[in-house]
Motif scaffolding. Structure first.
Motif: not given
Length: 982
Positions: A367-369, A380-386, A446-447, A467-468
């Motif tokens: 659960h880390v993005g 702004v770029i997000w990973s799939d998990e985010l 989130l952390y 962000a986890q």
């Protein structure tokens, strides 16, 4: 030859040949015109040669630039940009030179302008492709559009047209030169006849000059040709030595030339590849790709993409190619191309894709993005998990910084912005926990962590981070923390000592354990060896149990003797449980102090022993009474039958006296065995003492001072007055014998209320109001061994013949038969106090516990507790700490003095000290402490009564005093009273 030169020649002829000039004027003018025209046409031919040479140079420069551009795009090698960069100023210079040369030829000038315009477009395209290549962006799509080839082909065609036009013009002018030459020669032959040798020489000179000019023109062309050959040699060297793959083939794929790099990579010699089909070198699965490639060449004249080739050894290699159809002025067009071996890059990209996939899977599992924010473009770029963390499908929305902030509650948004601003300003990473609101409204924790990225110039360009989702982890941690807090509270509040030891040393101990071992702070025992707290007699068996725990086995309950930090022994029950401490095997032990239990058990055994002895003594006394009755009866009858002067009469009288003394002893035994018949009456103990005071003074002698301290409001009790008198008399006699050199006998009475704690610690006692009788002497005192036996029948410390040993046992029996309790306190050399508690009259039929006192007062002051009896000190300290006091402990006066001296500058509000202790008593300690700290108050405590202490001169009148035994509540109230006294 110029016109001025022709004029000078005619002038010379006129001077030298005046008459021939008149004749030859017409022919001379015609010849001059023809020669002048011939010279002009010759200049035109030379000019045309210059245009052709310059056009050829321009084409070469364009080819060099195009070749360098292609080489760089295929290989990424900056060395290929050198010919490209070099060609640009050369092309510009070539355009300028050509423009000057053909400035009088409008069609050619327009054609040159068109070429220059096309070149400018090609330059723009090249600059864009180079920039994309350098930035790592997609550029092959631009190449596949064929714009560069179309532009370059247009330029090549226009240059070919321009060159061909100039060649045709040169051919026409050469024909004109030939024709003019013939005409000039014919005219000259006509003139020669007239002008003779002079004109012949002059014409010859002119022809030589023309020939030289032709030779110069041809020499220049020869130099240009050599330069072109040298350029081709350099190109060939570049091709042969290139690390890239350069080849040519026909439209069917038959190889016409292959450079050494291509041959080496394929495992062949260059000659072995000639005339072979390019398709033979491809991997079997690349057949369709080869057909598509030939179709593109045939249709578009160019093709680019990837090919999988197979080396001679069967190894597959991936080539990125870019090939173009070139005519090069030959009959059959050929395909010239370049390819770059990208096998390693392809493998690296495959590994990278696999790594990215694994990273995405790992992010999904953890659960880390990850995220990026480019400040220059606000991208702004997000990973799939985010996306998933925020409740979206990957790619469902185009994230922005505003989108991200909207998902954060307002209370956390400002903190996050502050931390990111600080990260940019201070160039340090940031990390924090914050809440977010998912798309479905659910709140998650989130952390988040991140850092600012700066370019080489030091400018901030982007922010990156992760962000986890730690919601479940945080809940588990909170649950674990709550569980640990409950466990810690249970452990810390446990009345039993709980400790953990690892590798033979203590690593944890709760408050009860610290109090049990007499440690003022954890530092005094944490890190100390476990065996250091075990009595030597038990160390071997304890060590065996530690090994057993180390093997993961729980050890059962074991009774053993431990040693406090001050050296005093503790009787304890210990249980060991295997556990872990910082990933190491450890043992958790539970210790229960059974010292008091052992003491009570000893009291019970003593009580049972006394009861057994009493039963035995009572049975003997009854039987002996029967015998005494017989003896007394028969002796009485014998005396009555004897005469007045009979000698037996005296002997029988002695028998009667002996039987009377034996009867008295029997009564004492019956009193001890509690089998006397009591004549109970309501009485006041003060009255009984007053009635016996005169007899007591005679009994103890003048060398002993009798002091009475009777409570004026003493409650009544129900007892046998005679038995009470006997108790007083026996205790007085016992006190007299303990003071052979004289002293004081102090008798006191008071009303007391015995609580549950006193009853638990004294077998046979009952709670409720009692009347206390205290008898104190200032005699020799007793040790603990003596005190443990003083109530046994016939036990005495007196010399043989000076005591029966039944006095105190009689007192014990009377008190117990009267429903009371007796307690003794003594110190060797400091006298003895006997305290007797008899139920008061209104409590005689009520054995229920006393009602609870009012709420105990609390405090925060610092108390120095000094008591040599360990169990009592632990009890008192625990009671005070429970009410908020800061307690310092000491086992004797000297230790207490060291504690007081070590607290310079720190508070010490009250000293609570036993009066009589080894090494240093309470009074000297109080004097020394108050000498250092005049504001410190003192509370004395003792098993002796207050009046006894005062009359012995140990304490002064008005000193704060607490009499033992006392309850914890009484101690707390007394300290509160002392601290608040004026």
């Amino acid at each position: 030859m110029s016109q001025s030169h022709s004029f000078n020649l005619k002038k010379q002829l006129t001077i030298s040949l005046v008459l021939p000039m008149i004749l030859l004027t017409t022919l001379g003018g015609i010849l001059a015109w023809q020669i002048d025209h011939l010279l002009s046409v010759t200049d035109w031919v030379a000019h045309t040669n210059q245009v052709i040479v310059q056009t050829t140079k321009l084409g070469d420069f364009l080819d060099d630039g195009e070749l360098g551009l292609r080489g760089y795009l295929l290989t990424g090698d900056p060395d290929f940009l050198e010919p490209y960069d070099t060609s640009r100023p050369a092309v510009d210079s070539g355009f300028n030179d050509l423009k000057q040369l053909i400035s009088d030829n409008s069609p050619q000038l327009e054609r040159l302008q068109a070429i220059r315009s096309t070149y400018a477009q090609w330059q723009e395209f090249a600059a864009e492709v180079i920039a994309r290549k350098r930035d790592g962006k997609e550029y092959m799509s631009l190449l596949n559009m064929r714009v560069d080839r179309q532009l370059f082909r247009t330029m090549s065609d226009e240059i070919d047209t321009l060159t061909e036009t100039e060649r045709q013009l040169r051919q026409q002018r050469l024909l004109t030169v030939q024709r003019s030459t013939r005409q000039t020669i014919a005219t000259a032959l006509s003139v020669i006849v007239l002008v003779g040798c002079l004109l012949g020489v002059w014409i010859r000179r002119q022809l030589v000059a023309v020939s030289r000019r032709f030779e110069d023109t041809l020499a220049v062309a020869d130099r240009k040709t050599k330069a072109l050959i040298e350029s081709e040699d350099r190109y060939r060297d570049l091709v042969e030595n290139s690390r890239d793959l350069i080849c040519t083939h026909d439209l069917k794929g038959r190889l016409l030339s292959v450079n050494r790099a291509a041959a080496n990579l394929l495992g062949y010699e260059p000659g072995e590849l000639l005339d072979r089909s390019l398709g033979d070198l491809l991997a079997p699965e690349a057949g369709e790709e080869f057909d598509r490639y030939l179709s593109l060449i045939d249709r578009d004249g160019a093709a680019s993409g990837l090919m999988v080739v197979q080396t001679r050894l069967g190894e597959r290699r991936v080539w990125e190619y870019n090939n173009n159809l070139r005519s090069d002025g030959v009959a059959s067009p050929v395909v010239r191309g370049m390819a770059h071996d990208i096998t390693e890059r392809t493998q690296t990209e495959a590994k990278l894709r696999k790594s990215e996939k694994q990273l995405a899977e790992a992010q999904q599992l953890a659960h880390v993005g990850s995220w990026e924010h480019h400040v220059t473009t606000d991208e702004v770029i997000w990973s799939d998990e985010l996306f998933r963390i925020f409740g979206f499908e990957p790619g469902e929305i185009q994230p922005t910084y505003a989108t991200f902030l909207e998902l954060i509650p307002e209370e956390g948004r400002e903190k996050l912005q502050q931390m990111t601003a600080a990260a940019m300003a201070e160039r340090t990473p940031f990390a924090l926990h914050h809440r977010v609101i998912r798309r479905d409204g659910e709140q998650r924790i989130l952390y988040a962590s991140g850092r600012a990225v700066f370019n080489e110039a030091g400018d901030f360009v982007r922010m990156v981070g992760t962000a986890q989702d730690v919601t479940e982890q945080r809940r588990a941690e909170e649950a674990l923390l709550e569980s640990e807090q409950r466990y810690r509270s249970l452990v810390e509040l446990s009345p039993e000592a709980i400790a953990v030891h690892c590798e033979g040393k203590f690593v944890y101990m709760n408050s009860a354990g610290l109090n049990m071992f007499g440690a003022a702070s954890p530092d005094e025992i944490i890190g100390k060896p476990v065996l250091g707290t075990v009595h030597p007699d038990y160390q071997e068996i304890v060590l065996a149990r530690i090994r057993q725990n180390g093997e993961g086995k729980q050890s059962g309950l074991m009774q053993q003797r431990l040693i406090r930090l001050d050296g005093k022994p503790i009787e304890a029950e210990v249980t060991g449980i295997p556990t872990m401490y910082q990933s190491k095997p450890a043992v958790q032990i539970v210790i229960r102090d059974i010292t008091e239990q052992r003491r009570l058990e000893e009291q019970l055994r003593q009580s049972q022993k006394m009861q057994a002895i009493g039963q035995l003594a009572g049975g003997v006394a009854h039987d002996f009474n029967n015998l005494l009755t017989v003896i007394t009866g028969y002796s009485q009858m014998a005396i009555e039958g004897a005469g007045a002067n009979d000698e037996l009469r005296g002997d029988i009288g002695e028998i009667q006296k002996a039987s009377e003394r034996a009867a008295a002893l029997t009564r004492q035994l019956l009193a001890f065995s509690r089998q006397q018949v009591l004549q109970l009456k309501v009485l006041n103990l003060n009255t009984v003492i007053a009635d016996t005071e005169k007899m007591l003074r005679r009994l103890i002698g003048e060398h002993i001072q009798l002091i009475t301290k009777l409570s004026p409001d003493l409650a009544q009790l129900k007892a046998d007055p005679g038995q009470v008198e006997q108790v007083i008399m026996n205790l007085a006699v016992n006190a007299r014998d303990a003071m052979p050199e004289g002293g004081k006998l102090i008798i006191e009475t008071a009303n007391v209320d015995l609580d549950d704690r006193y009853v638990r610690e004294h077998v046979g006692a009952r709670t409720g109001p009692h009347v206390m009788l205290a008898v104190t002497d200032t005699g020799t005192g007793m040790d603990k061994a003596t005190m443990s036996r003083i109530f046994e029948p016939f036990f005495t410390t007196k010399e043989i013949g000076k005591g029966t040993g039944l006095g105190l046992s009689t007192v014990f029996g009377i008190v117990k038969q009267s429903g009371g309790n007796i307690w003794v306190y003594s110190e060797p050399g400091s006298g003895t106090t006997f305290k007797i508690y008899l139920p008061s009259l209104h409590a005689a039929d009520d054995s229920s516990p006393a009602k609870a006192d009012k709420l105990l007062p609390r405090g925060s002051e610092t108390v120095l507790l000094v008591e040599d009896e360990a169990a009592l000190r632990v009890l008192a300290a625990r009671a005070l700490r429970k009410q908020g006091y800061n307690v310092l402990e000491a086992s004797n006066g000297e230790e207490a003095l060291q504690v007081a001296q070590g607290r310079a500058g720190m508070p010490l509000d009250v000293v609570v000290t036993d009066v009589i202790m080894p090494q240093m008593g309470g009074k000297p300690l109080a004097l020394l402490v108050q000498g250092m700290r005049p504001d410190t108050k003192v509370l004395f405590m003792s098993g002796y009564t207050n009046d006894a202490i005062l009359h012995q001169g140990v304490l002064e009148e008005g000193a704060a005093f607490l009499q033992k035994p006392f309850t914890p509540d009484a101690l707390v109230r007394k300290i509160h009273e002392v601290l608040n006294a004026a």
